[in-house]
Design an enzyme around this catalytic site. Structure first.
Site, mmCIF file in Angstrom:
data_model
loop_
_atom_site.group_PDB
_atom_site.id
_atom_site.type_symbol
_atom_site.label_atom_id
_atom_site.label_comp_id
_atom_site.label_asym_id
_atom_site.label_seq_id
_atom_site.Cartn_x
_atom_site.Cartn_y
_atom_site.Cartn_z
ATOM 1 N N GLY A 11 0.840 -1.200 0.000
ATOM 2 C CA GLY A 11 0.000 0.000 0.000
ATOM 3 C C GLY A 11 0.874 1.250 0.000
ATOM 4 C CE1 TYR A 125 -11.035 3.258 5.405
ATOM 5 C CE2 TYR A 125 -11.464 5.567 5.891
ATOM 6 C CZ TYR A 125 -10.574 4.528 5.716
ATOM 7 O OH TYR A 125 -9.226 4.760 5.854
HETATM 8 P P1 NDP Z 1 -3.732 1.677 0.461
HETATM 9 O O1 NDP Z 1 -5.120 1.462 -0.015
HETATM 10 O O2 NDP Z 1 -2.712 2.312 -0.413
HETATM 11 O O3 NDP Z 1 -3.117 0.291 0.946
HETATM 12 C C1 NDP Z 1 -3.848 -0.614 1.702
HETATM 13 C C2 NDP Z 1 -3.176 -1.946 1.563
HETATM 14 O O4 NDP Z 1 -3.968 -2.884 2.309
HETATM 15 C C3 NDP Z 1 -3.114 -2.460 0.120
HETATM 16 O O5 NDP Z 1 -1.778 -2.847 -0.174
HETATM 17 C C4 NDP Z 1 -4.051 -3.648 0.116
HETATM 18 O O6 NDP Z 1 -3.598 -4.728 -0.644
HETATM 19 C C5 NDP Z 1 -3.993 -4.059 1.578
HETATM 20 N N1 NDP Z 1 -5.147 -4.878 1.924
HETATM 21 C C6 NDP Z 1 -6.461 -4.644 1.694
HETATM 22 N N2 NDP Z 1 -7.202 -5.673 2.152
HETATM 23 C C7 NDP Z 1 -6.331 -6.568 2.660
HETATM 24 C C8 NDP Z 1 -6.469 -7.827 3.279
HETATM 25 N N3 NDP Z 1 -7.661 -8.402 3.430
HETATM 26 N N4 NDP Z 1 -5.375 -8.461 3.693
HETATM 27 C C9 NDP Z 1 -4.147 -7.905 3.523
HETATM 28 N N5 NDP Z 1 -3.935 -6.726 2.936
HETATM 29 C C10 NDP Z 1 -5.024 -6.059 2.514
HETATM 30 O O7 NDP Z 1 -3.872 2.464 1.838
HETATM 31 P P2 NDP Z 1 -2.942 3.581 2.466
HETATM 32 O O8 NDP Z 1 -1.534 3.139 2.454
HETATM 33 O O9 NDP Z 1 -3.331 4.884 1.865
HETATM 34 O O10 NDP Z 1 -3.503 3.576 3.967
HETATM 35 C C11 NDP Z 1 -2.707 3.136 5.061
HETATM 36 C C12 NDP Z 1 -3.507 3.339 6.331
HETATM 37 O O11 NDP Z 1 -3.853 4.720 6.478
HETATM 38 C C13 NDP Z 1 -4.830 2.573 6.395
HETATM 39 O O12 NDP Z 1 -5.022 2.109 7.702
HETATM 40 C C14 NDP Z 1 -5.886 3.616 6.070
HETATM 41 O O13 NDP Z 1 -7.121 3.299 6.644
HETATM 42 C C15 NDP Z 1 -5.256 4.847 6.705
HETATM 43 N N6 NDP Z 1 -5.688 6.109 6.103
HETATM 44 C C16 NDP Z 1 -5.622 6.286 4.743
HETATM 45 C C17 NDP Z 1 -6.065 7.465 4.173
HETATM 46 C C18 NDP Z 1 -6.017 7.672 2.694
HETATM 47 O O14 NDP Z 1 -6.375 8.777 2.243
HETATM 48 N N7 NDP Z 1 -5.569 6.699 1.884
HETATM 49 C C19 NDP Z 1 -6.588 8.579 5.004
HETATM 50 C C20 NDP Z 1 -6.566 8.292 6.430
HETATM 51 C C21 NDP Z 1 -6.122 7.102 6.931
HETATM 52 P P3 NDP Z 1 -3.753 -4.799 -2.233
HETATM 53 O O15 NDP Z 1 -2.630 -3.948 -2.736
HETATM 54 O O16 NDP Z 1 -3.609 -6.253 -2.522
HETATM 55 O O17 NDP Z 1 -5.128 -4.261 -2.528
#
Ligand code: NDP
Length: 301
Positions: A11, A125
């Site tokens: 991510g 969410y």
């Molecule tokens: P991303 O969506 O970029 O990354 C999330 C990652 O979680 C992806 O790599 C995804 O995998 C993985 N994932 C999803 N479902 C599963 C699962 N069942 N098992 C294992 N892995 C899984 O998120 P961010 O890096 O942007 O977010 C990081 C954190 O920050 C999170 O906790 C989010 O809630 C929080 N956050 C994010 C914000 C935003 O604007 N993005 C704002 C505020 C907080 P895959 O690549 O395979 O889909």
């Protein structure tokens, strides 16, 4: 305290954590295949075989609009799995590092929200992320929960990159101007995580630092202000675009309806984090500018 297990390593935040945490110890980096948050038995096996001192959970169900109709899955990933990780961390005596969101708040008022303010999520969410936070606290494990907002990175899908794509195609963009927050780079989140973990290691009573911290870049803007900045900087860097900053027009939230309601006020007060760890959080423009140079190059910089 050397072995670190990273979940969600692909991510936006997970990818930057790989870089930022590398000097702190041996990393085990898991993507969805190796560490699936929907497979609780698999997570137990992973944690019991690795026995990390620190589990960093950067994985989450982040599809905010989809979560409205896919609540159970979002809840499994953002709440149940997080509670399970917290129990596993507790059993091992490991630290759990986890990320949460400004969307736990209702966005009322104009003041930045503090850690002790009452959460009241407006969307599905936000409810699942709040349940994840609560599960960690109830587990009693040693933890760091960082609430952040409007995350972007050179790698991944995010608002800034969408603006660049749209500005290449369209002459005019209409962007929401009545939601206020701080765009926060995954680099900054990962670097602050590393700083805090480094300080825990040298602290006489590290358990006293366990808790919830707000972590965003400094300053504030609207999505409209953010879009204008991105397009102005991209133009300066020589990227051919059809839109100019002046042609990014402000609209109200109700003019761009989405399935999940968003808070109008996404400001988070970061005083607790800055004062506890003696850290400085740069203005939001700093890392946006750096990302654009990385993405576009330095032709005109
Ligand atoms: P991303 O969506 O970029 O990354 C999330 C990652 O979680 C992806 O790599 C995804 O995998 C993985 N994932 C999803 N479902 C599963 C699962 N069942 N098992 C294992 N892995 C899984 O998120 P961010 O890096 O942007 O977010 C990081 C954190 O920050 C999170 O906790 C989010 O809630 C929080 N956050 C994010 C914000 C935003 O604007 N993005 C704002 C505020 C907080 P895959 O690549 O395979 O889909």
């Amino acid at each position: 305290m050397n072995d670190i297990l990273i979940l969600g390593g692909n991510g936006q935040v997970g990818w930057e954590l790989q870089r930022a945490l590398a000097p702190l110890g041996r990393l085990t980096i898991c993507d969805r295949q190796r560490g699936n948050l929907e497979d609780l038995d698999g997570l137990r096996k992973l944690v019991e075989s690795e026995r990390p001192a620190i589990i960093v959970n950067a994985a989450a169900y982040t599809a905010v609009d989809k979560a409205e109709t896919d609540f159970e899955r979002a809840q499994r990933v953002n709440a149940q799995a997080v509670g399970h990780l917290a129990s596993l961390a507790g059993e091992l005596g490991a630290w759990l590092v986890h990320y949460s969101t400004d969307y736990v708040f209702d966005g009322e008022g104009e003041q930045p929200f503090r850690e002790e303010d009452l959460p009241a999520p407006l969307n599905a969410y936000g409810r699942t992320k709040l349940a994840g936070e609560q599960a960690i606290r109830e587990s009693g494990c040693r933890h760091l929960i960082f609430r952040t907002s409007w995350v972007y990175a050179a790698r991944g899908t995010n608002f800034a990159k969408t603006m660049l794509r749209l500005a290449a195609d369209r002459e005019e963009l209409r962007i929401v101007a009545d939601q206020i927050g701080a765009p926060t780079s995954a680099d900054l989140i990962a670097d602050i995580t590393a700083q805090v973990l480094g300080q825990l290691r040298n602290h006489p009573q590290p358990d006293s630092l366990s808790g919830l911290y707000h972590l965003t870049a400094s300053g504030e803007t609207s999505w409209h202000g953010y879009a204008r900045f991105v397009i102005a900087q991209a133009q300066r860097l020589g990227l051919p675009l059809r839109t100019t900053p002046e042609r990014v027009l402000p609209i109200m939230t109700h003019e761009y309806p989405l399935p999940a309601p968003r808070p109008a006020n996404s400001r988070l007060d970061t005083t607790h984090l800055r004062e506890t760890f003696g850290l400085t959080l740069p203005d939001w423009q700093f890392h946006v500018q750096r990302m654009l140079v990385e993405l576009i190059g330095e032709k005109a910089a």
